[in-house]
Design a protein around this motif. Structure first.
Motif, PDB file in Angstrom:
ATOM      1  N   ASN A 112      45.583 -17.539   6.431  1.00 47.19           N
ATOM      2  CA  ASN A 112      44.977 -17.385   5.112  1.00 47.19           C
ATOM      3  C   ASN A 112      43.472 -17.154   5.276  1.00 47.19           C
ATOM      4  OD1 ASN A 112      47.364 -17.975   3.535  1.00 47.19           O
ATOM      5  ND2 ASN A 112      47.112 -20.115   4.165  1.00 47.19           N
ATOM      6  N   LEU A 113      42.936 -16.203   4.542  1.00 45.20           N
ATOM      7  CA  LEU A 113      41.497 -15.935   4.597  1.00 45.20           C
ATOM      8  C   LEU A 113      40.752 -17.086   3.925  1.00 45.20           C
ATOM      9  CD1 LEU A 113      39.152 -13.983   5.212  1.00 45.20           C
ATOM     10  CD2 LEU A 113      39.509 -12.997   2.934  1.00 45.20           C
ATOM     11  N   VAL A 114      39.956 -17.804   4.689  1.00 44.79           N
ATOM     12  CA  VAL A 114      39.255 -18.978   4.150  1.00 44.79           C
ATOM     13  C   VAL A 114      37.757 -18.745   3.991  1.00 44.79           C
ATOM     14  CG1 VAL A 114      40.946 -20.657   4.959  1.00 44.79           C
ATOM     15  CG2 VAL A 114      39.054 -19.980   6.472  1.00 44.79           C
ATOM     16  N   LEU A 115      37.210 -17.777   4.707  1.00 42.81           N
ATOM     17  CA  LEU A 115      35.771 -17.536   4.617  1.00 42.81           C
ATOM     18  C   LEU A 115      35.472 -16.061   4.834  1.00 42.81           C
ATOM     19  CD1 LEU A 115      32.859 -18.679   4.426  1.00 42.81           C
ATOM     20  CD2 LEU A 115      32.919 -18.930   6.923  1.00 42.81           C
ATOM     21  N   LEU A 116      34.699 -15.485   3.921  1.00 41.08           N
ATOM     22  CA  LEU A 116      34.220 -14.113   4.051  1.00 41.08           C
ATOM     23  C   LEU A 116      32.698 -14.146   3.931  1.00 41.08           C
ATOM     24  CD1 LEU A 116      35.562 -10.879   2.413  1.00 41.08           C
ATOM     25  CD2 LEU A 116      33.149 -11.479   2.150  1.00 41.08           C
ATOM     26  N   THR A 117      32.013 -13.550   4.898  1.00 39.69           N
ATOM     27  CA  THR A 117      30.556 -13.503   4.888  1.00 39.69           C
ATOM     28  C   THR A 117      30.115 -12.045   4.933  1.00 39.69           C
ATOM     29  OG1 THR A 117      30.458 -15.591   6.101  1.00 39.69           O
ATOM     30  CG2 THR A 117      28.437 -14.291   5.996  1.00 39.69           C
ATOM     31  N   GLU A 118      29.318 -11.654   3.956  1.00 41.46           N
ATOM     32  CA  GLU A 118      28.868 -10.268   3.858  1.00 41.46           C
ATOM     33  C   GLU A 118      27.352 -10.217   4.024  1.00 41.46           C
ATOM     34  OE1 GLU A 118      28.557  -7.288   0.118  1.00 41.46           O
ATOM     35  OE2 GLU A 118      30.607  -7.927   0.614  1.00 41.46           O
ATOM     36  N   ARG A 129      34.468 -18.550  -0.209  1.00 42.78           N
ATOM     37  CA  ARG A 129      35.260 -19.618   0.412  1.00 42.78           C
ATOM     38  C   ARG A 129      36.539 -19.810  -0.399  1.00 42.78           C
ATOM     39  NH1 ARG A 129      31.945 -22.352   4.010  1.00 42.78           N
ATOM     40  NH2 ARG A 129      29.693 -22.129   3.655  1.00 42.78           N
ATOM     41  N   ASN A 130      37.677 -19.752   0.276  1.00 42.17           N
ATOM     42  CA  ASN A 130      38.975 -19.888  -0.389  1.00 42.17           C
ATOM     43  C   ASN A 130      39.665 -21.182   0.028  1.00 42.17           C
ATOM     44  OD1 ASN A 130      38.708 -17.340  -1.606  1.00 42.17           O
ATOM     45  ND2 ASN A 130      39.603 -16.315   0.169  1.00 42.17           N
ATOM     46  N   THR A 131      40.329 -21.829  -0.945  1.00 42.08           N
ATOM     47  CA  THR A 131      41.112 -23.036  -0.691  1.00 42.08           C
ATOM     48  C   THR A 131      42.557 -22.766  -1.104  1.00 42.08           C
ATOM     49  OG1 THR A 131      39.180 -24.398  -1.185  1.00 42.08           O
ATOM     50  CG2 THR A 131      41.306 -25.512  -1.137  1.00 42.08           C
ATOM     51  N   TYR A 132      43.507 -23.243  -0.292  1.00 43.92           N
ATOM     52  CA  TYR A 132      44.929 -22.972  -0.522  1.00 43.92           C
ATOM     53  C   TYR A 132      45.717 -24.270  -0.663  1.00 43.92           C
ATOM     54  CZ  TYR A 132      43.594 -18.330   1.152  1.00 43.92           C
ATOM     55  OH  TYR A 132      42.973 -17.120   1.318  1.00 43.92           O
ATOM     56  N   GLU A 140      41.550 -22.040  -5.246  1.00 44.32           N
ATOM     57  CA  GLU A 140      40.147 -21.953  -5.648  1.00 44.32           C
ATOM     58  C   GLU A 140      39.422 -20.930  -4.780  1.00 44.32           C
ATOM     59  OE1 GLU A 140      37.464 -25.355  -7.002  1.00 44.32           O
ATOM     60  OE2 GLU A 140      36.682 -24.952  -4.985  1.00 44.32           O
ATOM     61  N   GLU A 141      38.610 -20.134  -5.444  1.00 48.85           N
ATOM     62  CA  GLU A 141      37.760 -19.151  -4.767  1.00 48.85           C
ATOM     63  C   GLU A 141      36.325 -19.402  -5.198  1.00 48.85           C
ATOM     64  OE1 GLU A 141      36.835 -14.489  -5.454  1.00 48.85           O
ATOM     65  OE2 GLU A 141      38.936 -14.986  -5.055  1.00 48.85           O
ATOM     66  N   MET A 142      35.474 -19.707  -4.226  1.00 49.40           N
ATOM     67  CA  MET A 142      34.062 -19.964  -4.520  1.00 49.40           C
ATOM     68  C   MET A 142      33.233 -18.775  -4.040  1.00 49.40           C
ATOM     69  SD  MET A 142      31.584 -23.093  -3.269  1.00 49.40           S
ATOM     70  CE  MET A 142      32.452 -24.306  -4.284  1.00 49.40           C
ATOM     71  N   ASN A 143      32.486 -18.166  -4.961  1.00 51.33           N
ATOM     72  CA  ASN A 143      31.656 -17.016  -4.648  1.00 51.33           C
ATOM     73  C   ASN A 143      30.188 -17.414  -4.680  1.00 51.33           C
ATOM     74  OD1 ASN A 143      33.378 -14.276  -4.759  1.00 51.33           O
ATOM     75  ND2 ASN A 143      34.241 -15.768  -6.192  1.00 51.33           N
ATOM     76  N   SER A 175      29.642 -18.999  -8.343  1.00 46.58           N
ATOM     77  CA  SER A 175      30.687 -18.964  -9.365  1.00 46.58           C
ATOM     78  C   SER A 175      32.007 -19.355  -8.716  1.00 46.58           C
ATOM     79  CB  SER A 175      30.796 -17.580 -10.009  1.00 46.58           C
ATOM     80  OG  SER A 175      31.144 -16.605  -9.046  1.00 46.58           O
ATOM     81  N   ILE A 176      32.928 -19.860  -9.521  1.00 48.68           N
ATOM     82  CA  ILE A 176      34.190 -20.407  -9.013  1.00 48.68           C
ATOM     83  C   ILE A 176      35.348 -19.861  -9.829  1.00 48.68           C
ATOM     84  CG2 ILE A 176      35.527 -22.531  -8.633  1.00 48.68           C
ATOM     85  CD1 ILE A 176      32.753 -23.960  -8.444  1.00 48.68           C
ATOM     86  N   ILE A 177      36.435 -19.521  -9.147  1.00 49.00           N
ATOM     87  CA  ILE A 177      37.674 -19.119  -9.821  1.00 49.00           C
ATOM     88  C   ILE A 177      38.772 -20.076  -9.384  1.00 49.00           C
ATOM     89  CG2 ILE A 177      39.326 -17.278 -10.287  1.00 49.00           C
ATOM     90  CD1 ILE A 177      37.242 -15.289  -9.280  1.00 49.00           C
ATOM     91  N   SER A 178      39.426 -20.723 -10.358  1.00 48.23           N
ATOM     92  CA  SER A 178      40.575 -21.587 -10.077  1.00 48.23           C
ATOM     93  C   SER A 178      41.858 -20.871 -10.495  1.00 48.23           C
ATOM     94  CB  SER A 178      40.457 -22.912 -10.827  1.00 48.23           C
ATOM     95  OG  SER A 178      39.319 -23.631 -10.396  1.00 48.23           O
ATOM     96  N   TYR A 179      42.934 -21.110  -9.740  1.00 52.95           N
ATOM     97  CA  TYR A 179      44.213 -20.434  -9.988  1.00 52.95           C
ATOM     98  C   TYR A 179      45.287 -21.467 -10.305  1.00 52.95           C
ATOM     99  CZ  TYR A 179      41.985 -16.404  -7.720  1.00 52.95           C
ATOM    100  OH  TYR A 179      41.129 -15.388  -7.387  1.00 52.95           O
TER     101      TYR A 179
END
Length: 267
Positions: A112-118, A129-132, A140-143, A175-179
């Motif tokens: 699972n993709l947990v961290l993306l750094t651009e 940062r993604n939580t599964y 949860e996805e934290m941007n 910003s945060i997105i919850s699913y």
């Protein structure tokens, strides 16, 4: 190693009507359009069928004629289980290439993709940062996004050039997105929150069986701010997004199963 190559082109248009009277006489689908930008992407794939390199040619048009052409080379690396772990974008010059953008991807033990750094020009522009949960569903996805710098009102072009190389401390916003999911595993709610975890918007999706029918975006005041309709024909799914705050904007996405194959944005 043998490579497969595919060429994709994207053409952007701008309206070039003459007088306002002439524009009024024309219908919306009969307006004269002029090319503003042409993007060409030439992709190569490795022997495993994974996207390897991309040559991106960006051609800016001036008064309908080809003007500035900028070339980019995008390279990719994968781990031993074929997860994409890095993507680098280089701007190409006649005798050299310069790293422009870099994206790094990190995965957990379940891939699972947990961290993306651009990074852009060696400055971090975005962190995700993604939580599964235990079902490998993202919950949860934290941007963390770099904030655009504001130019002082009293600056002119000379001021901007003079301060271009000033050392700057980047500032970021979160910003945060919850699913939330139903018992079938369908995403029924996407909850958008600010850095204080206050709800800004909730997007609720209604299903018929496992097929999406419609999604509604509701803001913190209870107002509907977006509507997305879905149409399915065989394996093809058409997704039509409408922004209630900008009635002149629509975005239509076409999927083959879960793969996005076409996007049309009209503004």
């Amino acid at each position: 190693m043998k490579f497969n190559i595919i060429l994709l082109a994207t053409i952007f248009f701008i309206s070039c009507n003459g007088t306002s009277q002439h524009a009024e006489e024309q219908k919306g689908n009969e307006q004269n359009w002029q090319i503003a930008q042409v993007l060409k992407h030439e992709h190569s794939y490795n022997k495993l069928g994974l996207l390897d390199t991309t040559l991106r040619i960006q051609d800016m048009y001036v008064n309908g004629a080809s003007g500035v052409v900028i070339n980019f080379l995008i390279t990719r690396k994968y781990d031993n289980v074929n997860n994409l772990i890095s993507k680098k974008t280089f701007q190409l010059f006649k005798k050299k290439k310069e790293l422009s953008e870099e994206v790094l991807y990190n995965y957990d033990a379940k891939n699972n993709l947990v961290l993306l750094t651009e990074r852009f020009q060696n400055v971090v522009r975005k962190i995700i940062r993604n939580t599964y949960n235990d079902k490998n569903q993202i919950i949860e996805e934290m941007n963390i996004q770099k904030i655009l710098e504001e130019t002082p009102e009293d600056w002119n072009l000379d001021s901007a050039i003079a301060h271009h190389n000033d050392k700057k401390t980047p500032h970021y916003d979160t910003s945060i997105i919850s699913y939330q999911y139903d018992i079938k595993g369908n995403t029924i709610n996407k909850i958008y929150k600010n850095s204080n975890r206050e709800i800004v918007e909730t997007v609720t999706t209604i299903y018929s069986g496992n097929k999406k029918k419609v999604s509604y975006g509701i803001n913190q005041m209870g107002d509907t701010v977006s509507i997305t309709n879905y149409k399915q024909s065989g394996n093809l799914i058409t997704e039509i997004n409408q922004d209630k705050n900008n009635l002149l904007y629509t975005e239509t996405n076409l999927y083959d199963g879960t793969k996005l194959i076409e996007t049309i944005s009209i503004d």
